[in-house]
Design a protein around this motif. Structure first.
Motif, PDB file in Angstrom:
ATOM      1  N   PRO A 377       0.832  -1.213   0.000  1.00  0.00           N
ATOM      2  CA  PRO A 377       0.000   0.000   0.000  1.00  0.00           C
ATOM      3  C   PRO A 377       0.864   1.259   0.000  1.00  0.00           C
ATOM      4  O   PRO A 377       2.029   1.242   0.403  1.00  0.00           O
ATOM      5  N   VAL A 380      -0.058   4.185   4.929  1.00  0.00           N
ATOM      6  CA  VAL A 380      -0.272   3.331   6.097  1.00  0.00           C
ATOM      7  C   VAL A 380      -0.148   4.177   7.364  1.00  0.00           C
ATOM      8  O   VAL A 380       0.434   5.266   7.339  1.00  0.00           O
ATOM      9  N   SER A 421      -2.402  -5.114   9.473  1.00  0.00           N
ATOM     10  CA  SER A 421      -1.479  -5.852   8.611  1.00  0.00           C
ATOM     11  C   SER A 421      -0.098  -5.864   9.237  1.00  0.00           C
ATOM     12  O   SER A 421       0.179  -5.156  10.203  1.00  0.00           O
ATOM     13  N   ARG A 496      -1.430  -0.163   9.983  1.00  0.00           N
ATOM     14  CA  ARG A 496      -2.857  -0.088   9.693  1.00  0.00           C
ATOM     15  C   ARG A 496      -3.061   0.684   8.403  1.00  0.00           C
ATOM     16  O   ARG A 496      -2.183   1.432   7.969  1.00  0.00           O
ATOM     17  N   GLU A 497      -4.199   0.500   7.811  1.00  0.00           N
ATOM     18  CA  GLU A 497      -4.478   1.155   6.535  1.00  0.00           C
ATOM     19  C   GLU A 497      -4.546   2.665   6.737  1.00  0.00           C
ATOM     20  O   GLU A 497      -5.210   3.169   7.643  1.00  0.00           O
TER      21      GLU A 497
END
Length: 709
Positions: A377, A380, A421, A496-497
């Motif tokens: 990603p 984050v 994640s 984390r997102e």
């Protein structure tokens, strides 16, 4: 008629007695001269002999051989007898029974009537009770636990054998009364133990207490006592049943541990004080060293002078990193390091790290490859600074200990079981490798493998701190290595997102003036060291800020009243009056409440203290500072904008870097001394010095200069 009635009554009585005999569950035998002349139905069922088979059989045949002598002795010893024996059935099986025998006159003859009751079930129950009691007694004895029973109604106290051992008491001397126990309790604890019992009896609290007892040899032992109650039908307590055990050794160990804890806390406090003082004492001169080196970089210097300045700056930064590592370690050990997760552009972070180490790898003719998974990603939530520190430590080590081949950095994201994640990063190198015997040293504080010792570089803190940071971030660091082949360091941290956002490009540029200045801003600088005062004042005067100085807290209060500054830069550790007291007194005034104060301190621990006591300040700058940090903090507090030097960064991209032959040829033309100076500036973090050196390339090769910038 009378005789007939008497005969009928006798027959009725006989029938009634026979009915009772037959209805009984007990075996009943009538014997004469030791042989059976009659038995009831229960005897037939219990022993298996019919009435005909039982007739004229000796009574002892209903008893096992080993008990027959005892039975005979009981039969001839008296008119009545009651005893226990093992009965013998016709089929040869046996069972325990209670025997009752009595001599009677039966039809004008002297006979013995004997009843036998099967007590097998009762015996099993007794055996089970005895077995459980024995096991309980063995368990309590093995655990050193004594059991006691206190009859509250009759004031009788019963002890088991272990209780006598706990109190060093003799059974013959112990009367069993409450007072006998009470006399053993230490005089200083007697009132409390008595009150604990009475409170428990009144139902105010459970009986769970400790007290000391005095043995006959004069030694003192500590007893732990627990108890529960038995109540009558009306709910009144009638008995206390409890346990005691000796906790003297436990108390001794607790005292030793308590002292060790106090000593450890004192040692830790001493260490913290030492580190705070060390940090302050080293950072204070470093502030002057790094500050003046930045000021000198603004001047027109010869190549030799620039080389000297770069060396000074690089050495100062190296020493500062060492201090920061030691302080970070101390904070880790004290559990005072906290995470500060923010929204981070992960792709940009890896690109920055790649650019940071590209020249260092190129200087050693190493390949530096970054491989990022397709699903990595971009945004984050993670602690940017700590993640960056781990990457810099691990990649820097990989390049340091690799002389040929290269370094590969692989990044991917794995799902976490519950939520979030895991960011997984591998740093693989083709370096010297680490022997299996040395792997255990890698993550110890201040320890190095043989490769690090041979290079005489580092402090042995980088890997240890990196692992501590990874663990703090919910992950860990592991390593696999083969000597003379290379190593793979793998670390994971929780992420984390994040969310997409515009991150403004931060460009390091020199401040040369204040934009649209309507009046001159007055800034009071407070510090007890003239070197630090001069560094700050010289920086502030460059864009046209007015300055005044104070050498301690008292002087600062006087200058504040007289000069009315727009902003105060306040040191904390000063003689006469420290910065804490000066800030409190200034902020206590109506004018001071509106005057912003920025703390300028050399101690990291002071920053924590300021946060803890909620000191009313508007900013905190740690010495040694970079000039952009100083101007950025002042601009934010006072709401002013600056005019910067001409922007030296160029955003355009060309195909120049895609022609490695041309780049290599251009690099070969650069003077070796210039390359060395640029490398020194890079390693020292001297961005301004690096820009000045790149300017020397621009006349001959503007394309290379543009990309180097």
């Amino acid at each position: 008629t009378d005789r007939k009635q008497a005969e009928d009554e006798i027959l009725e009585r006989k029938a009634r007695y026979r009915g009772l005999s037959e209805a009984s569950f007990e075996s009943i035998f009538i014997s004469e001269k030791g042989v059976c002349i009659e038995q009831n139905q229960a005897a037939e069922l219990m022993f298996g002999y019919t009435s005909e088979e039982a007739m004229n059989r000796p009574g002892t045949e209903w008893i096992v051989p080993e008990d027959r002598e005892m039975v005979m002795n009981n039969m001839i010893s008296g008119y009545e007898a009651q005893y226990e024996a093992m009965a013998l059935r016709k089929d040869g099986t046996s069972f325990p029974c209670v025997v009752n025998g009595r001599m009677m006159n039966y039809k004008g003859r002297d006979v013995r009537v004997t009843s036998l009751a099967d007590i097998s079930t009762l015996k099993k129950a007794e055996d089970e009770v005895n077995r459980v009691s024995t096991r309980l007694a063995m368990a309590t004895r093995a655990g050193g636990v004594g059991v006691w029973d206190y009859d509250l109604v009759n004031n009788i106290l019963l002890w088991d054998d272990q209780m006598y051992l706990l109190y060093n008491a003799n059974k013959n001397e112990f009367s069993g009364a409450y007072d006998a126990w009470s006399s053993r309790v230490h005089p200083d604890d007697k009132a409390d133990s008595d009150e604990a019992i009475q409170r428990a009896i009144r139902g105010e609290q459970e009986f769970n207490t400790e007290y000391r007892v005095i043995w006959s040899d004069g030694s003192v032992h500590t007893i732990r006592a627990l108890a529960s109650f038995q109540y009558d039908l009306s709910g009144h307590p009638i008995r206390m049943i409890g346990t005691n055990w000796d906790i003297t050794e436990q108390k001794r160990i607790e005292a030793v541990l308590s002292k060790a804890t106090i000593d450890a806390e004192a040692a830790n406090k001493s260490k913290s004080i030492f580190l705070a003082n060390m940090s302050h004492e080293i950072r204070t001169p470093l502030n002057a060293i790094i500050g003046f080196s930045q000021l000198m970089n603004r001047e027109k210097l010869t190549d030799a002078q620039k080389e000297y300045v770069v060396s000074i700056h690089r050495s100062g930064e190296h020493l500062l990193k060492l201090i920061n590592d030691i302080l970070e370690l101390s904070k880790m050990e004290a559990g005072r390091v906290a995470l500060n997760p923010t929204n981070v552009d992960l792709q940009s972070l890896f690109a920055d790290i790649h650019r940071m180490f590209a020249l260092q790898a190129q200087a050693k003719q190493l390949q530096l490859i970054f491989e990022r998974s397709a699903d990595l990603p971009q945004y984050v939530i993670v602690d940017d600074n700590k993640l960056r520190q781990i990457l810099i430590n691990l990649i820097g080590n990989a390049i340091k200990f690799t002389d040929q081949g290269g370094v590969v950095v692989r990044a991917r994201v794995d799902p976490k079981e519950d939520s979030g994640s895991i960011l997984v990063v591998e740093i693989q190198d083709s370096g010297t490798g680490i022997s299996e015997s040395e792997l255990s040293k890698l993550f110890r504080h201040f320890e190095q493998a043989s490769a690090g010792i041979r290079q005489r570089s580092g402090t042995g803190l980088g890997l240890a701190l990196s692992r501590e940071l990874a663990i703090l971030m919910g992950g860990n660091i592991t390593v696999t290595s083969e000597l003379n082949t290379g190593s793979v360091f793998r670390f994971q941290v929780e992420i984390r997102e994040g969310k997409a956002e515009i991150n403004p490009l931060k460009i390091n540029k020199r401040v040369i003036a204040i934009d649209n200045a309507i009046f001159a801003y007055r800034i009071l600088v407070v510090d007890d060291l003239k070197e630090n005062l001069k560094v700050v004042v010289d920086f502030l005067r460059m864009p046209g800020l007015e300055t005044n100085v104070a050498v301690n807290g008292e002087d600062a209060i006087v200058k504040f009243e007289q000069w009315d500054p727009h902003l105060i830069l306040m040191d904390l550790r000063m003689p006469v009056m420290d910065g804490y007291e000066a800030i409190r007194r200034i902020k206590a005034t109506s004018k001071g409440e509106k005057t912003p104060i920025i703390v300028l301190s050399a101690s990291q621990f002071e920053e924590e203290k300021v946060s803890e006591i909620s000191l009313n300040i508007q900013g905190y700058i740690r010495k040694p500072f970079r000039e952009n940090e100083l101007f950025e903090s002042i601009g934010k507090v006072l709401g002013i904008d600056y005019i910067y030097e001409e922007d030296v960064t160029v955003a355009a991209v060309s195909d120049y870097l895609n022609t490695p032959e041309a780049v290599a040829a251009d690099l070969a033309k650069l003077p070796q001394r210039l390359i060395s100076q640029m490398r020194d500036a890079l390693e020292g973090g001297d961005f301004y010095g690096l820009i000045e050196l790149i300017k020397a390339i621009e006349p001959g090769n503007p394309e290379m200069a543009r990309h180097l910038r």
